[in-house]
Design an enzyme around this catalytic site. Sequence first.
Site, short mmCIF file in Angstrom:
data_model
loop_
_atom_site.label_atom_id
_atom_site.label_comp_id
_atom_site.label_asym_id
_atom_site.label_seq_id
_atom_site.Cartn_x
_atom_site.Cartn_y
_atom_site.Cartn_z
N SER A 163 0.86 -1.31 -0.20
CA SER A 163 0.02 0.11 0.11
C SER A 163 0.92 1.26 -0.04
CB SER A 163 -0.99 0.11 1.28
OG SER A 163 -1.67 -1.05 1.21
N HIS A 206 1.46 4.57 4.40
CA HIS A 206 0.79 5.25 3.36
C HIS A 206 1.24 6.58 3.29
CE1 HIS A 206 -3.14 2.40 3.46
NE2 HIS A 206 -2.16 1.74 3.26
#
Length: 254
Positions: A163, A206
């Site tokens: 991610s 992230h």
Amino acid sequence: MSRPRRMLDDLPGPSGLGDEQGPAPREQDGGGPPPGPPQPQRALPTPYVCYAIIAGAVVMFFLSSSMGRPLVIDGRNFGIVGPLALYGPWVQAGEYWRLLGMVFEHGGPLHLLFNMSAVYSLGASLERGIGSWRFLALSLVTALGGSAFALFFNFDTVTVGASGMILGWGGAMLPILTQQGRREHMFWLVQVAVISLLPGVSWAGHLGGFLFGLPCGMALRQGPKFYSRAIPVLLFIAAALAVVAAHPGRLGGL
């Protein structure tokens, strides 16, 4: 993101990075030979890097449990940790391959499915637009950036997944998208930002990937020569930050 080259429409040059010259315009006075038959469209470039990421993640999904080792803290067994998962104390002990290897580790079938769907759609479109070598360098920078932030903020937490790298691609796309594409892209980024706040999701990974993706996109915007000079610097900064984050004692326990 259905049109792989739409993200590059407002960059100089047909390829989006000024790598090739467009066809010379035809004269308007009727001179010259008549136009020939329409030429078939060129096949889209193969996104080799994205295919390799997907293949590696799928293989590791089936092998991880048999190749991992138990995580035991104060006599308590927290289960098997995959051989590529990011875990601060193990990276600090010298297992630096985990800084990049975490991209191929996933926490379950849905985690794997969602991330690989993003790799196939978002990543493949970007790789076709900028080329596999530039995309590979971008992926290394954003993966390391995501790992660095994950270690800074969650040193003792096991972190897995692609991610952070994917959010780095999203950050890199912001400076090079068309106005319409940027609006659609921002909607996706807002959705991911909300998901990042859910329990068990690495918001730090992230954020790190996204923040390192932004300057890569700005460099792409300036053209291939500028990007080729900027990307080694960004890669060095991301790697150095990740190594520093793996040794919090050197920063007074940060």
